[in-house]
Design an enzyme around this catalytic site. Sequence first.
Site, mmCIF file in Angstrom:
data_model
loop_
_atom_site.group_PDB
_atom_site.id
_atom_site.type_symbol
_atom_site.label_atom_id
_atom_site.label_comp_id
_atom_site.label_asym_id
_atom_site.label_seq_id
_atom_site.Cartn_x
_atom_site.Cartn_y
_atom_site.Cartn_z
ATOM 1 N N ASP A 6 -4.139 46.378 29.395
ATOM 2 C CA ASP A 6 -5.874 45.990 29.400
ATOM 3 C C ASP A 6 -6.517 47.196 29.294
ATOM 4 O OD1 ASP A 6 -8.235 43.585 30.032
ATOM 5 O OD2 ASP A 6 -8.720 45.712 30.838
ATOM 6 N N LEU A 7 -6.439 47.036 27.890
ATOM 7 C CA LEU A 7 -7.913 48.527 27.733
ATOM 8 C C LEU A 7 -8.844 49.248 29.396
ATOM 9 C CD1 LEU A 7 -7.948 48.807 24.421
ATOM 10 C CD2 LEU A 7 -5.922 49.661 25.499
ATOM 11 N N ASP A 19 -9.874 43.127 24.763
ATOM 12 C CA ASP A 19 -9.215 44.538 25.046
ATOM 13 C C ASP A 19 -7.923 44.271 25.091
ATOM 14 O OD1 ASP A 19 -10.376 43.782 27.022
ATOM 15 O OD2 ASP A 19 -10.361 45.848 27.917
#
Length: 664
Positions: free
Chosen positions: A540-541, A583
Amino acid sequence: MGTQFARTLAILRQRTRSTVAKVLLIISMFIGICIALVGLVYIQGNIFDGVRTYVRGEGLWAKAQKDAVLYLTHYSYTQNDVDFQRYRAATSVMEGDHQARQALLATPIDEQAAKLGFIQGLNDERDTDSLIWFFRHFQSNSYMRQAIQLWGLADQRFEFVMQLAENMRIEINQLGGRPEILAQYRQQLIDANEELLSLEIEFSAVLSEGARWVKQMTWLISLGALLLFISIGIFASRQIIRNIAKSERQLLISESRFTSLKNSDTIGIISWQLDGTLHDANDHFLNMLNFDRADLTSGLINWRSITPPEYETRDAIAIAELEQFGHCQQYEKQLISKSGALVPVMLAASFLNGSKYEGVAYFMDLTASKQAEDKLRLAATVFNASTDGIMITDPLLNIISINQAFTHITGFTQQDLHGDANHFLNDGHNSDDARQAMLNLLQQGEQWQGELLKQVKSGDLLPLSVRINTVRNEHDRLTHFVIVITDIAERKAEEEYLRHIAHHDALTNLPNRVLFHTKLEQAIVHAQRSDDIFAILFLDLDNFKPVNDQFGHDVGDKLLQEVAKRLSSGIRQMDTITRLGGDEFVILLEHLANTHRIGQLIPQISQAICAPYTINGHQIHIGVSVGLAIYPENGTDAKSLINHADQAMYSMKKTNKTHLQSLG
C-alpha cells in the site's frame, strides 16, 4: 339434381327452426359463463400477479439485506470505505421498499411515491401497478395484514442494522477500530441477520398461504358456474342432437354428381363451354385454386375470367386446334386463384363428341415443380453471392464446385486443390486426434463443425470456422458434402482483446483482482501437491493521496503506472503483480525454495518504490507499506493468506506513521 337439393334444404329449414332457438339459448348461456369465467380469471390473474410481485420483491429485499450484511461484515474486517459504500448502495433497496410501504399506508394512498419506492427497491416498473392494486384491494385481508405487519417488523429490525453500521463507522474512523468492539458489533449483526431471515421466511409463507386460499375459492366458484352450464347444456343438446340426426339422414340423399370426377385427387377436371362457363369441376380443381363448390354453383368461376390477359393468345391457338381436330396439345399457362394468386398449370382439352362448344379439360398443378426450379435458381444465387466460402463435394470428397467467396478467403481455386477436398481438410487441426475424429464422422456420413488454423495461399495462417453438412437423397443415401468456411480472424482478435481486458487493470495493464485470485488458487493447488512454498506481498503506497490532492489525478495515474513498471522490473517472470485498486498492489511469489529470497526482495521493492519520481515536471516522493504472508505458515487458503498479508501491511503502515510522527 339441383331441384332435389332445393327440396332437401326446404325440409331442413322447417325442421331446424326450433333448433335455432335452442342453439341461441346455449350460445347465450355460454357467452354469459365465458364472461363470468373471464372475469374470474382476470381477477385471479391479478391476484396471483400481485402475490408474485410481492414474493419477488421480498426476494430482492432479502438479497439486498444479505448483501448489506455481507458488505458491513467485510467492512468490519477490512475497514475499507469501499465496502461501506457498497453496504450503503445495498440499503437503497430497503429504503425504497420502506418508502413504498409508508406511501401505501397513507390516507389516501400516495401512488406516485409508492411507485418510486418500489422502483428504488429494484422492482420492475411494469410490476408497480400490480403491487399497488394488490395492496389496495387486499390490505384488509388477514393474510395481507399479517404480511404488512411482518414487513414493518423487518423494516424496524433493519433500522437497527443501519444504526449498528453508523456506530461501526464511527468506531473505525474516529476510535481506531478496536477489535473487541468490532467483534461485538459483528455478533449483533449476526443476531439481527438471523431475525431478518426468520421474518423473510414467515413473510413468504404468509403470501403463499394467501395464494392457496385465493386459488381454492376461485376454483370453487368456477366449478359451480361450469356445472350449471353443463346441466343446462346437456338438456338442450339432447333436443338439438335429435334434430341434427334427422337432418343428416336427409343430407345423405343429396350425395351428388360427377362421382368419378370428385374421386380424382391427382388432376383437376372440368366440364366447360367456349363462353367460359363451367358446368362442373372436381374437388382437386377447386382446391387447386382455393374455390369451393358454392363458388362453382353460383357461376363465380369462369375459365376466361380466371385466365390472365397475356394467355388469351395461347388459348385462341388451343381453341383453333379444338375446332380442327377436336382436341388440343397440352400447354402451360397460369390461372387466377380466388385469392388473386397465379397458379401455374399444364392443361389439355377436347370437345365432347358431336359438340363444337362444350368439352372437358384436365389440369395438372405445376406449383411444386416451379417452386423447385425457383429454389434451384435461388440456391445458385446464394451460392455465388454468399460471403461465406462454400465447397461442394461428392461422398469421396472430390470437389464438384467452389464459390468465389471461398477463393477470396483462402486464395485457392479448384485447380489449386486438384479437385480433392482432402488437401484442404487434412491440415489446420489442433491435434491429430481432432483431425481423425473429423474424418471418422465424415466416413460415417455425419455432420462436423469446428475451427481450423489454415495456411492460405498467401502463406498466412488464417483461423477459419468450418461446417461440413451432409446431403442425402430420398433413400437416405449420402450424395454430397457441403463445406462452409467463415473467416473468423477478426472475431478471434476481438475475443483475445476482451479476454485480456477482462483480466488486466486498465490503468497499469497489470493482472487484475480476478486473474490474481485464479493464479493464487492454482498456486495453492500446486503447493499442496508438491509440498512447495510461496508468498504474498501486500503493498500500500504511503502519501499517495496528497499527490492526487496537490497535483491532480492525472499525475496520480501516471505515478501508479511508474510504480507498476518498477515493480515489474524487480521480480521474476513467473511471479504475478496485481493492482487490487486505488494504490494497493499485491505480488504472488511462487515456487520458493526458502524464505531468504523474500527477505532480500522486500527492501529492494521498498527502495525502488521510494526512489523519487519526476512526473510532468514535479518531483514526487512516496513511501510503501508491505505486508507478507507465507504458505503454509500463515494460511492454507486464499482468504486467510490475503487477510494475513493485509493485516501485516496495516501493522507496518501504523509503524511507519508512528516513526514519522516521532521524527516530526
